[in-house]
Design a protein around this motif. Structure first.
Motif, PDB file in Angstrom:
ATOM      1  N   ILE A  33      -8.478 -19.057   8.810  1.00 28.78           N
ATOM      2  CA  ILE A  33      -7.611 -20.062   8.207  1.00 28.78           C
ATOM      3  C   ILE A  33      -6.513 -19.335   7.444  1.00 28.78           C
ATOM      4  CG2 ILE A  33      -7.487 -21.926   6.512  1.00 28.78           C
ATOM      5  CD1 ILE A  33     -10.448 -22.503   7.149  1.00 28.78           C
ATOM      6  N   ARG A  34      -5.272 -19.687   7.727  1.00 29.28           N
ATOM      7  CA  ARG A  34      -4.146 -18.997   7.081  1.00 29.28           C
ATOM      8  C   ARG A  34      -3.484 -19.829   5.990  1.00 29.28           C
ATOM      9  NH1 ARG A  34      -3.594 -14.427   9.754  1.00 29.28           N
ATOM     10  NH2 ARG A  34      -4.154 -14.309  11.961  1.00 29.28           N
ATOM     11  N   THR A  35      -3.484 -21.129   6.161  1.00 29.93           N
ATOM     12  CA  THR A  35      -2.873 -21.992   5.148  1.00 29.93           C
ATOM     13  C   THR A  35      -3.782 -23.179   4.872  1.00 29.93           C
ATOM     14  OG1 THR A  35      -1.636 -23.217   6.850  1.00 29.93           O
ATOM     15  CG2 THR A  35      -0.493 -21.386   5.734  1.00 29.93           C
ATOM     16  N   ILE A  36      -3.798 -23.608   3.631  1.00 30.78           N
ATOM     17  CA  ILE A  36      -4.554 -24.783   3.225  1.00 30.78           C
ATOM     18  C   ILE A  36      -3.638 -25.672   2.386  1.00 30.78           C
ATOM     19  CG2 ILE A  36      -6.826 -23.696   3.302  1.00 30.78           C
ATOM     20  CD1 ILE A  36      -6.604 -23.252   0.282  1.00 30.78           C
ATOM     21  N   ALA A  37      -4.011 -26.923   2.255  1.00 29.82           N
ATOM     22  CA  ALA A  37      -3.207 -27.840   1.447  1.00 29.82           C
ATOM     23  C   ALA A  37      -4.119 -28.769   0.682  1.00 29.82           C
ATOM     24  CB  ALA A  37      -2.253 -28.647   2.323  1.00 29.82           C
ATOM     25  N   GLY A  38      -3.624 -29.234  -0.451  1.00 36.98           N
ATOM     26  CA  GLY A  38      -4.320 -30.243  -1.236  1.00 36.98           C
ATOM     27  C   GLY A  38      -3.451 -31.470  -1.382  1.00 36.98           C
ATOM     28  N   PHE A  39      -4.063 -32.641  -1.327  1.00 32.95           N
ATOM     29  CA  PHE A  39      -3.340 -33.911  -1.442  1.00 32.95           C
ATOM     30  C   PHE A  39      -4.021 -34.777  -2.501  1.00 32.95           C
ATOM     31  CE2 PHE A  39      -2.334 -32.340   2.714  1.00 32.95           C
ATOM     32  CZ  PHE A  39      -1.029 -32.734   2.958  1.00 32.95           C
ATOM     33  N   ASP A  40      -3.206 -35.363  -3.359  1.00 34.30           N
ATOM     34  CA  ASP A  40      -3.709 -36.285  -4.366  1.00 34.30           C
ATOM     35  C   ASP A  40      -2.678 -37.380  -4.564  1.00 34.30           C
ATOM     36  OD1 ASP A  40      -5.376 -37.389  -6.241  1.00 34.30           O
ATOM     37  OD2 ASP A  40      -4.739 -36.095  -7.877  1.00 34.30           O
ATOM     38  N   VAL A  41      -3.128 -38.514  -5.062  1.00 36.67           N
ATOM     39  CA  VAL A  41      -2.259 -39.675  -5.216  1.00 36.67           C
ATOM     40  C   VAL A  41      -2.386 -40.233  -6.621  1.00 36.67           C
ATOM     41  CG1 VAL A  41      -1.810 -42.038  -4.427  1.00 36.67           C
ATOM     42  CG2 VAL A  41      -2.366 -40.252  -2.771  1.00 36.67           C
ATOM     43  N   GLY A  42      -1.251 -40.560  -7.207  1.00 35.46           N
ATOM     44  CA  GLY A  42      -1.196 -41.258  -8.481  1.00 35.46           C
ATOM     45  C   GLY A  42      -0.287 -42.473  -8.341  1.00 35.46           C
ATOM     46  N   PHE A  43      -0.162 -43.226  -9.430  1.00 43.96           N
ATOM     47  CA  PHE A  43       0.637 -44.456  -9.378  1.00 43.96           C
ATOM     48  C   PHE A  43       1.540 -44.544 -10.595  1.00 43.96           C
ATOM     49  CE2 PHE A  43      -3.018 -45.078  -6.727  1.00 43.96           C
ATOM     50  CZ  PHE A  43      -2.489 -45.695  -5.601  1.00 43.96           C
ATOM     51  N   GLU A  44       2.700 -45.136 -10.392  1.00 40.59           N
ATOM     52  CA  GLU A  44       3.697 -45.304 -11.445  1.00 40.59           C
ATOM     53  C   GLU A  44       4.118 -46.773 -11.534  1.00 40.59           C
ATOM     54  OE1 GLU A  44       6.908 -42.739 -10.409  1.00 40.59           O
ATOM     55  OE2 GLU A  44       5.757 -40.909 -10.636  1.00 40.59           O
ATOM     56  N   ASP A  45       4.856 -47.075 -12.585  1.00 38.70           N
ATOM     57  CA  ASP A  45       5.413 -48.429 -12.777  1.00 38.70           C
ATOM     58  C   ASP A  45       4.341 -49.506 -12.677  1.00 38.70           C
ATOM     59  OD1 ASP A  45       7.879 -47.234 -13.065  1.00 38.70           O
ATOM     60  OD2 ASP A  45       8.493 -47.610 -10.992  1.00 38.70           O
ATOM     61  N   ALA A  59      -4.053 -19.175   2.331  1.00 39.60           N
ATOM     62  CA  ALA A  59      -5.509 -19.246   2.262  1.00 39.60           C
ATOM     63  C   ALA A  59      -6.140 -17.965   1.740  1.00 39.60           C
ATOM     64  CB  ALA A  59      -6.076 -19.579   3.642  1.00 39.60           C
ATOM     65  N   ASP A  60      -5.492 -16.825   1.910  1.00 37.31           N
ATOM     66  CA  ASP A  60      -6.062 -15.554   1.460  1.00 37.31           C
ATOM     67  C   ASP A  60      -5.848 -15.322  -0.029  1.00 37.31           C
ATOM     68  OD1 ASP A  60      -7.045 -14.806   3.974  1.00 37.31           O
ATOM     69  OD2 ASP A  60      -5.094 -14.027   4.574  1.00 37.31           O
ATOM     70  N   THR A  61      -4.653 -15.593  -0.509  1.00 35.41           N
ATOM     71  CA  THR A  61      -4.307 -15.276  -1.893  1.00 35.41           C
ATOM     72  C   THR A  61      -4.305 -16.491  -2.813  1.00 35.41           C
ATOM     73  OG1 THR A  61      -1.928 -15.587  -1.523  1.00 35.41           O
ATOM     74  CG2 THR A  61      -2.855 -13.406  -1.032  1.00 35.41           C
ATOM     75  N   LEU A  62      -4.325 -17.686  -2.244  1.00 39.61           N
ATOM     76  CA  LEU A  62      -4.191 -18.947  -2.981  1.00 39.61           C
ATOM     77  C   LEU A  62      -2.857 -19.040  -3.720  1.00 39.61           C
ATOM     78  CD1 LEU A  62      -7.825 -19.540  -4.328  1.00 39.61           C
ATOM     79  CD2 LEU A  62      -6.756 -20.307  -2.204  1.00 39.61           C
ATOM     80  N   THR A  63      -1.886 -18.305  -3.232  1.00 43.57           N
ATOM     81  CA  THR A  63      -0.521 -18.413  -3.751  1.00 43.57           C
ATOM     82  C   THR A  63       0.111 -19.692  -3.224  1.00 43.57           C
ATOM     83  OG1 THR A  63      -0.290 -16.013  -3.805  1.00 43.57           O
ATOM     84  CG2 THR A  63       1.741 -17.295  -3.838  1.00 43.57           C
ATOM     85  N   VAL A  64       0.805 -20.408  -4.100  1.00 42.23           N
ATOM     86  CA  VAL A  64       1.470 -21.639  -3.681  1.00 42.23           C
ATOM     87  C   VAL A  64       2.693 -21.305  -2.831  1.00 42.23           C
ATOM     88  CG1 VAL A  64       2.711 -23.699  -4.456  1.00 42.23           C
ATOM     89  CG2 VAL A  64       0.672 -22.933  -5.682  1.00 42.23           C
ATOM     90  N   ILE A  65       2.730 -21.823  -1.626  1.00 37.40           N
ATOM     91  CA  ILE A  65       3.861 -21.644  -0.720  1.00 37.40           C
ATOM     92  C   ILE A  65       4.925 -22.703  -0.979  1.00 37.40           C
ATOM     93  CG2 ILE A  65       4.582 -21.621   1.707  1.00 37.40           C
ATOM     94  CD1 ILE A  65       1.704 -20.730   2.393  1.00 37.40           C
ATOM     95  N   ASP A  66       4.457 -23.940  -1.194  1.00 35.37           N
ATOM     96  CA  ASP A  66       5.395 -25.044  -1.426  1.00 35.37           C
ATOM     97  C   ASP A  66       4.623 -26.213  -2.015  1.00 35.37           C
ATOM     98  OD1 ASP A  66       7.787 -26.366  -1.465  1.00 35.37           O
ATOM     99  OD2 ASP A  66       7.747 -26.975   0.635  1.00 35.37           O
ATOM    100  N   HIS A  67       5.337 -27.085  -2.669  1.00 37.54           N
ATOM    101  CA  HIS A  67       4.719 -28.326  -3.138  1.00 37.54           C
ATOM    102  C   HIS A  67       5.764 -29.428  -3.070  1.00 37.54           C
ATOM    103  CE1 HIS A  67       6.789 -28.151  -7.067  1.00 37.54           C
ATOM    104  NE2 HIS A  67       6.530 -26.858  -7.041  1.00 37.54           N
ATOM    105  N   GLU A 206      -9.082 -25.069  -5.540  1.00 42.21           N
ATOM    106  CA  GLU A 206      -7.719 -24.853  -6.001  1.00 42.21           C
ATOM    107  C   GLU A 206      -6.699 -25.810  -5.380  1.00 42.21           C
ATOM    108  OE1 GLU A 206      -5.600 -22.429  -8.858  1.00 42.21           O
ATOM    109  OE2 GLU A 206      -7.640 -23.147  -8.509  1.00 42.21           O
ATOM    110  N   PRO A 207      -6.752 -26.113  -4.099  1.00 45.89           N
ATOM    111  CA  PRO A 207      -5.759 -27.060  -3.552  1.00 45.89           C
ATOM    112  C   PRO A 207      -5.814 -28.430  -4.233  1.00 45.89           C
ATOM    113  CG  PRO A 207      -6.955 -25.962  -1.792  1.00 45.89           C
ATOM    114  CD  PRO A 207      -7.662 -25.624  -3.047  1.00 45.89           C
ATOM    115  N   ILE A 208      -7.023 -28.905  -4.541  1.00 49.57           N
ATOM    116  CA  ILE A 208      -7.170 -30.202  -5.194  1.00 49.57           C
ATOM    117  C   ILE A 208      -6.769 -30.115  -6.665  1.00 49.57           C
ATOM    118  CG2 ILE A 208      -8.857 -31.925  -5.963  1.00 49.57           C
ATOM    119  CD1 ILE A 208      -8.036 -32.221  -3.076  1.00 49.57           C
ATOM    120  N   ARG A 209      -7.149 -29.052  -7.317  1.00 42.83           N
ATOM    121  CA  ARG A 209      -6.794 -28.902  -8.735  1.00 42.83           C
ATOM    122  C   ARG A 209      -5.281 -28.928  -8.925  1.00 42.83           C
ATOM    123  NH1 ARG A 209      -5.362 -25.277 -12.669  1.00 42.83           N
ATOM    124  NH2 ARG A 209      -4.970 -23.612 -11.157  1.00 42.83           N
ATOM    125  N   LEU A 210      -4.566 -28.203  -8.064  1.00 45.65           N
ATOM    126  CA  LEU A 210      -3.111 -28.141  -8.189  1.00 45.65           C
ATOM    127  C   LEU A 210      -2.460 -29.463  -7.787  1.00 45.65           C
ATOM    128  CD1 LEU A 210      -2.517 -24.542  -6.800  1.00 45.65           C
ATOM    129  CD2 LEU A 210      -2.466 -25.288  -9.191  1.00 45.65           C
TER     130      LEU A 210
END
Length: 219
Positions: A33-45, A59-67, A206-210
């Protein structure tokens, strides 16, 4: 997969039961696995706006590539057990604006550890045809017959009757376990190891935490 909200939960529950048949509980992610992602949802208004956060990591370093953050009008009210219908449009939109598709996605929510075996992680995985794992902060359904060891990385089956629907995972000593369950294209046996592989010193992988932190912010 995303019918209009009519005010009745019954047809959506029936659709979940149908869509659950599409969930693949076998490993379908690339190795390594080379890349992983985390997804979360919140609500506004006051809930009128759905805010989905996506974080892409190496996936190796857990460095953020993009958000990325995407906001869409909320399509239906909160109904227990039907979060996938409420959150999916914004999560798919957040996936679409990432620079590349992850090899594996973690969803803040349940996968098969759901009354109809079709939590938001399953809904997202089937809709995007993406390997997914659901990370729940508390049990939605099911019980554990075995006592969970206090050591980090310990896990025990979560069952609904005789059927295993997920795992309780002690991701951090001294705190409540998390609920880990496959969403799509991940085997039941693989889910807890994958969750721990991307967990550092915090309770959540880490993906979920971030993603959780990003979804909770307001600018």
């Amino acid at each position: 997969m995303l019918p209009e909200w009519t005010g009745s939960a019954t047809p959506l529950r029936e659709l979940q039961e149908q869509l659950a048949q599409r969930v693949l509980l076998r490993d379908g992610f690339p190795k390594p696995i080379r890349t992983i992602a985390g997804f979360d949802v919140g609500f506004e208004d006051g809930g009128a706006v759905t805010r989905a956060a996506a974080v892409l990591l190496d996936a190796d370093t857990l460095t953020v590539i993009d958000h990325r953050i995407v906001r869409l009008p909320t399509r239906m009210p909160y109904v227990p057990g039907l979060l996938g219908f409420r959150e999916l449009p914004a999560m798919l939109a957040a996936l679409d604006v990432l620079p590349l598709r992850p090899d594996l996605a973690f969803i803040d929510g349940h996968g098969t550890a759901h009354p109809r075996r079709f939590g938001s992680a399953c809904h997202f995985g089937v809709a995007a045809d993406l390997p997914t794992i659901g990370i729940g902060k508390s049990i939605l359904t099911g019980t554990s017959r075995l006592e969970l060891h206090a050591m980090r990385g310990a896990f025990t089956p979560l069952r609904d009757g005789t059927t295993q629907i997920g795992w309780l995972l002690r991701s951090k000593p001294g705190v409540h376990p998390i609920v880990v369950s496959p969403g799509h294209r991940v085997a039941m046996a693989s889910a807890p190891g994958l969750a721990m592989q991307f967990t550092t010193r915090y309770r959540l992988p880490e993906p979920i935490r971030l993603a959780d932190r990003l979804a909770s912010q307001h600018d």
